[in-house]
Design a protein around this motif. Sequence first.
Motif, PDB file in Angstrom:
ATOM      1  N   TYR A  81      43.136  65.136 142.209  1.00 44.56           N
ATOM      2  CA  TYR A  81      43.126  65.865 143.484  1.00 44.56           C
ATOM      3  C   TYR A  81      44.149  66.997 143.472  1.00 44.56           C
ATOM      4  O   TYR A  81      43.840  68.125 143.855  1.00 44.56           O
ATOM      5  N   PHE A  82      45.368  66.699 143.020  1.00 43.59           N
ATOM      6  CA  PHE A  82      46.415  67.720 142.991  1.00 43.59           C
ATOM      7  C   PHE A  82      46.089  68.831 141.993  1.00 43.59           C
ATOM      8  O   PHE A  82      46.405  69.999 142.216  1.00 43.59           O
ATOM      9  N   THR A  83      45.451  68.453 140.885  1.00 40.09           N
ATOM     10  CA  THR A  83      45.074  69.461 139.884  1.00 40.09           C
ATOM     11  C   THR A  83      44.088  70.467 140.467  1.00 40.09           C
ATOM     12  O   THR A  83      44.238  71.681 140.321  1.00 40.09           O
ATOM     13  N   LYS A  84      43.090  69.953 141.166  1.00 42.69           N
ATOM     14  CA  LYS A  84      42.097  70.830 141.781  1.00 42.69           C
ATOM     15  C   LYS A  84      42.703  71.629 142.929  1.00 42.69           C
ATOM     16  O   LYS A  84      42.356  72.781 143.163  1.00 42.69           O
ATOM     17  N   LEU A  85      43.641  71.001 143.652  1.00 41.40           N
ATOM     18  CA  LEU A  85      44.287  71.663 144.785  1.00 41.40           C
ATOM     19  C   LEU A  85      45.091  72.878 144.319  1.00 41.40           C
ATOM     20  O   LEU A  85      45.157  73.897 145.008  1.00 41.40           O
ATOM     21  N   ASP A  86      45.701  72.755 143.147  1.00 41.40           N
ATOM     22  CA  ASP A  86      46.498  73.860 142.595  1.00 41.40           C
ATOM     23  C   ASP A  86      45.633  74.918 141.919  1.00 41.40           C
ATOM     24  O   ASP A  86      46.158  75.899 141.386  1.00 41.40           O
ATOM     25  N   GLY A  87      44.329  74.711 141.919  1.00 45.34           N
ATOM     26  CA  GLY A  87      43.443  75.687 141.302  1.00 45.34           C
ATOM     27  C   GLY A  87      43.267  75.501 139.821  1.00 45.34           C
ATOM     28  O   GLY A  87      42.633  76.314 139.148  1.00 45.34           O
ATOM     29  N   GLY A  88      43.842  74.419 139.276  1.00 42.53           N
ATOM     30  CA  GLY A  88      43.709  74.170 137.845  1.00 42.53           C
ATOM     31  C   GLY A  88      42.383  73.522 137.514  1.00 42.53           C
ATOM     32  O   GLY A  88      41.792  72.826 138.331  1.00 42.53           O
ATOM     33  N   LYS A  89      41.906  73.770 136.312  1.00 43.84           N
ATOM     34  CA  LYS A  89      40.665  73.156 135.876  1.00 43.84           C
ATOM     35  C   LYS A  89      40.930  71.714 135.485  1.00 43.84           C
ATOM     36  O   LYS A  89      41.978  71.371 134.957  1.00 43.84           O
ATOM     37  N   TRP A  90      39.933  70.868 135.764  1.00 42.58           N
ATOM     38  CA  TRP A  90      40.099  69.459 135.435  1.00 42.58           C
ATOM     39  C   TRP A  90      40.178  69.270 133.927  1.00 42.58           C
ATOM     40  O   TRP A  90      39.347  69.770 133.173  1.00 42.58           O
ATOM     41  N   ASN A  91      41.179  68.556 133.498  1.00 41.98           N
ATOM     42  CA  ASN A  91      41.393  68.302 132.081  1.00 41.98           C
ATOM     43  C   ASN A  91      40.814  66.933 131.735  1.00 41.98           C
ATOM     44  O   ASN A  91      41.084  65.954 132.414  1.00 41.98           O
ATOM     45  N   ARG A  92      40.029  66.870 130.671  1.00 43.31           N
ATOM     46  CA  ARG A  92      39.406  65.602 130.308  1.00 43.31           C
ATOM     47  C   ARG A  92      40.454  64.536 129.979  1.00 43.31           C
ATOM     48  O   ARG A  92      40.176  63.334 130.072  1.00 43.31           O
ATOM     49  N   ALA A  93      41.627  64.965 129.568  1.00 39.45           N
ATOM     50  CA  ALA A  93      42.695  64.007 129.276  1.00 39.45           C
ATOM     51  C   ALA A  93      43.229  63.378 130.556  1.00 39.45           C
ATOM     52  O   ALA A  93      43.898  62.357 130.528  1.00 39.45           O
ATOM     53  N   CYS A  94      42.932  64.002 131.695  1.00 40.42           N
ATOM     54  CA  CYS A  94      43.365  63.477 132.993  1.00 40.42           C
ATOM     55  C   CYS A  94      42.289  62.513 133.492  1.00 40.42           C
ATOM     56  O   CYS A  94      41.224  62.935 133.930  1.00 40.42           O
ATOM     57  N   ASN A  95      42.556  61.231 133.440  1.00 39.15           N
ATOM     58  CA  ASN A  95      41.588  60.211 133.836  1.00 39.15           C
ATOM     59  C   ASN A  95      41.296  60.314 135.336  1.00 39.15           C
ATOM     60  O   ASN A  95      42.213  60.206 136.154  1.00 39.15           O
ATOM     61  N   PRO A  96      40.042  60.508 135.740  1.00 41.79           N
ATOM     62  CA  PRO A  96      39.739  60.703 137.164  1.00 41.79           C
ATOM     63  C   PRO A  96      39.611  59.408 137.944  1.00 41.79           C
ATOM     64  O   PRO A  96      39.446  59.429 139.162  1.00 41.79           O
ATOM     65  N   TYR A  97      39.676  58.269 137.254  1.00 39.24           N
ATOM     66  CA  TYR A  97      39.414  56.990 137.909  1.00 39.24           C
ATOM     67  C   TYR A  97      40.672  56.432 138.586  1.00 39.24           C
ATOM     68  O   TYR A  97      41.794  56.710 138.181  1.00 39.24           O
TER      69      TYR A  97
END
Length: 531
Positions: free
Chosen positions: A219-235
């Motif tokens: 959520y914070f990654t998207k909020l900052d405008g950053g692209k989702w990184n696959r290394a960042c587990n979304p679960y």
Amino acid sequence: MAAFEKTGIYMRLSRDDEKSGESTSIERQRIILKNYVAEKGGTIVDEYIDDGWSGTNFDRPDMQRMLSDAQSGKIDTIVVKDLSRFGRNYIQVGQYIDYIFPAYGIRFIAINDNVDTSDRGSTAMDMMPIMNVFNEWHAANTSKKIRAVLQASQRSGKYTSWSYSYGYKAGTDENRTAVIDGEAAKIVKRIFELRAEGKSARTIARILTDDKVPNPTTYFTKLDGGKWNRACNPYWCPSTVMNILSNPVYIGSTVQHKTTSVSYKNHKKINIPASEQIVKENAHEAIICRKLWDRVQEMNLSVSRGKTDKLNQVHALSGLLVCADCGKKLKLKTYKKSNVCKCSFCCRTYIDLGKKYCTSHSISEQEIENIVLQDIRSMTGGLSIDEAKARESFIREKAKSSEQSRYSDERQLKAYQSRIAEIDKLIQTAFEEKVLKNMPESICANLCGKYQQERRTIEEEIARLQKRLAEDNDGEKDADEYVRRLKSYSSCESLTRETCLQLIHFITVGERDERGGRNIHIYYKLIDDGD
């Protein structure tokens, strides 16, 4: 003095140095160093700059690059503005100048301090250890001032951390007061409500993941405008859920000064005891009401953790049933009888180790649920007519429980006091044996140290027991809450997880006797908590 052909100039500026103005700026250092090398007829091979780094930290990136170049022979001379630019740890500065640099044939020059390792007999070289000590003292003093200012800001209510808890974002006022982030706040509230219903952290994590709710990191990654990184587990994971459920920020409180570093030289993080943390109530708008918060914290402290079955459900009494003989919890087992799935609870020790260590204490799901439900109804049956009688019954039971707890505490207190007297005698005996030379001094010191440590631990326990014995254990203050809970569940048709966690502390289940009877004791919260 010979010219230096392979020179590296090193510049450093910490965030605290920036306040000193132009005199210590990187550009000012560069001018001084270039002019000096030019006057001496030297050649600058490379520049090394660490901007925003403390002098006590020798893991600076360009510092390490410079040392690597020195070892490889790329440079043979290092020039700095003064010793403090190189570092403010007198031990490490001394190691480099006196041992490491000479080993690699490196010449070191600190212009303003007149230090030049090619002239070991100079007065400046004799004074160098003292200058290094003063440079470190400056770092220690600065660190102390910064910590004092930081803690003062935290006590005044200013938010000093760069990040905000999930559900909040930075405010625009001078204190950077946390303001509610509507989208995330809805998820936080949902998490608390699911927990209040009796859902486990694992179940809540699974629900949020199934509903494709972004976890805080995503959520914070998207909020900052950053692209989702696959290394960042979304679960979602249970630990994330539990961190949210135990964070007092959601009732409007800020808790700061939770960690610190060992010292200004050792930056390893250590946790600060809760009693020393800086807490400010009503610091910002709450997402969760106090009533919901208290219910959830009570569930978090419950003896039951609750395990999900194959259908991802948590049984109402999961984790609350305890073997009356061995003290282990009863495990829920599923079996088939006449092609019908049925459930029963059985002693964990019996399941793991067999009848040599404990008996089964088996009780069917239906039987134990009926017993608990009947007991709850028997207490709540007359509440609508005579609440005074219910209050009287509660106070009487609470007093009985408190009396038992008080008796146990008093016995433990006497045992601790007796042990303190024994320790004092042992210390005195060890000291006398040392004086008579019957015991080596090292052994005496070791023994006395252990005795003193044990004494301090016991004194802390004595203080805790004395405080608890001094507290008012009158049941009046809990009676209203007890009656409210019973009334809210008096008409329940069946047991739910929420009902059990709200009312029951734990249940002991005895083995059946020869006549088929058994002792089952239900310990209710507020009455049988033992505090």
